[in-house]
Motif scaffolding. Sequence first.
Motif, PDB file in Angstrom:
ATOM      1  N   CYS A  32       0.687  -1.174   0.098  1.00  0.00           N
ATOM      2  CA  CYS A  32      -0.027   0.136  -0.023  1.00  0.00           C
ATOM      3  C   CYS A  32       0.907   1.315   0.115  1.00  0.00           C
ATOM      4  N   VAL A  36       0.491   0.623  -4.925  1.00  0.00           N
ATOM      5  CA  VAL A  36      -0.887   0.586  -4.754  1.00  0.00           C
ATOM      6  C   VAL A  36      -1.460   1.861  -4.416  1.00  0.00           C
ATOM      7  N   ARG A  39      -6.966   4.878  -4.599  1.00  0.00           N
ATOM      8  CA  ARG A  39      -7.991   4.597  -5.340  1.00  0.00           C
ATOM      9  C   ARG A  39      -8.092   2.983  -5.730  1.00  0.00           C
ATOM     10  N   LEU A  40      -6.781   2.536  -6.014  1.00  0.00           N
ATOM     11  CA  LEU A  40      -6.678   1.316  -6.570  1.00  0.00           C
ATOM     12  C   LEU A  40      -6.752   0.547  -5.613  1.00  0.00           C
ATOM     13  N   GLN A  41      -6.345   0.816  -4.335  1.00  0.00           N
ATOM     14  CA  GLN A  41      -6.624  -0.062  -3.283  1.00  0.00           C
ATOM     15  C   GLN A  41      -8.052  -0.558  -2.988  1.00  0.00           C
ATOM     16  N   ALA A  43     -10.642  -0.091  -4.970  1.00  0.00           N
ATOM     17  CA  ALA A  43     -11.209  -0.791  -6.287  1.00  0.00           C
ATOM     18  C   ALA A  43     -10.824  -2.300  -6.304  1.00  0.00           C
ATOM     19  N   LEU A  44      -9.458  -2.583  -5.667  1.00  0.00           N
ATOM     20  CA  LEU A  44      -9.105  -4.001  -5.713  1.00  0.00           C
ATOM     21  C   LEU A  44      -9.921  -4.783  -4.692  1.00  0.00           C
TER      22      LEU A  44
END
Length: 461
Positions: A32, A36, A39-41, A43-44
Amino acid sequence: MSTVDRVMDIKLSRVFYLLVVIGGPLVVAFFCQTLVPERLQLALLVLAFAVSLFFATKDRDRLGFTFGSLSLFLFYIWTLLDQNMAFSNVLTSSMARSWLIIFGCTLGISLILGNARKQEWMSFLWDAMLVIGLFYAVITIVCWLIPGFHDVIYRRFFSGLQTVVESSDWKAGFTNHYSTNAMYITLGLVACIPLILKKRLSAVLRYGALVLLLVALLLTTKRTHLVSGVASVGFALCLYGSRQKLSTSFKVIVVAIIALVGIYASSLYVPDLLGVFERFSGMQDSTSVNDRNTFQALCLVLWSQSPIVGNGLGSFAINFNMTGLSARYIAQGHTIMSAHNCFWQVLAEEGVVGFVLMVLTFAAFLCGSIRLLLKLNRLAADDHHMRAYLSASIALQLFFIMYCVTGNPLYDMQTYVPYLFSCGIYLAIRRVAVESGVLEQWYVRSARIGSHRMHGDRVRV
């Protein structure tokens, strides 16, 4: 059978399932800070929850609750519905949103996995955590061996961040703080338990990985991680071998003596290995320890204002930033502070209601896991895979609870994501034991043994 062999034996859809549902949250938790963005965190994690829910519906898995999982679910709901001061403050609103989404999605995934019929995810989880832990351990040792290598990492990934640790300090490894680095290495140490117990690889590789992780953990000089990590792993290994109590205890003592002698001998050539013990001797004069007493005093003040329902998520950070002590931490880049004691902070923010739910969750999962492992030791000694996974789950739970006394694992995704997965492992193994009748066999056998002892018969167990 290795993880690669298992992946080759299952369908492509299950490979996708493992990569998204297990790999996604682990990538978020372990990378993190570097790879990452926020926002990608989110989303995943949302994608992982959606995929796990889809497969659970497809496989017709039924969702059931134990006392521990119900307490954990209620704790999350209480935190969600309680007086959320965080959303009224610009500084803490992003933190609260991320915590509620990531913790909530991971909780949902863990409950779904705990009731899933297919169990290949447990092996994948521990193998992935071990590989990632070894990655951080190797980077730490390389940063120590090659002066200036951490500067390259720092400039590439953390140049926009302020940290307590100087950029030239190799203790941080591939993170922006040595505490985070030690956290990852300790989780890798816990994930080493199935590797050792299942004996899939040669002894040189198994114990080589263990030594590598221990050396890297010593180099980070983190006291809490070393003590709680080694203690939790040792406790879990003793439980696993409880059928031979005397021999197992003897082995643990011998290994501990050899380890102490080895550390002392190695320190003659590598003095940095003793850095963590030097920090123990300076605890009384430590600024961080004294500051934590102030944090906990603030928690008591906040709790006295609303003892039953608390002041809401984020209230500690908001009130701390109003104190004179906050200026130094803000200058170091810590704009959002935690109390470094989850028990005090939950009491202040979620009141007695949230505190009781949290303690019940910890106790129910840990005690349930220990009891289940002891029962499996008596009846399912041949099924060492499940017992190895459960032993690692116990170690991770114990490390998490011990770390709650001096850190922020309940609020750091680096720790609460693996912890929630470990709870899911207990639920999954318990479900298998119940459906296969193992627990019923244990109760019947216990009653029979009790009856024999009542009549003075000799019983061979």
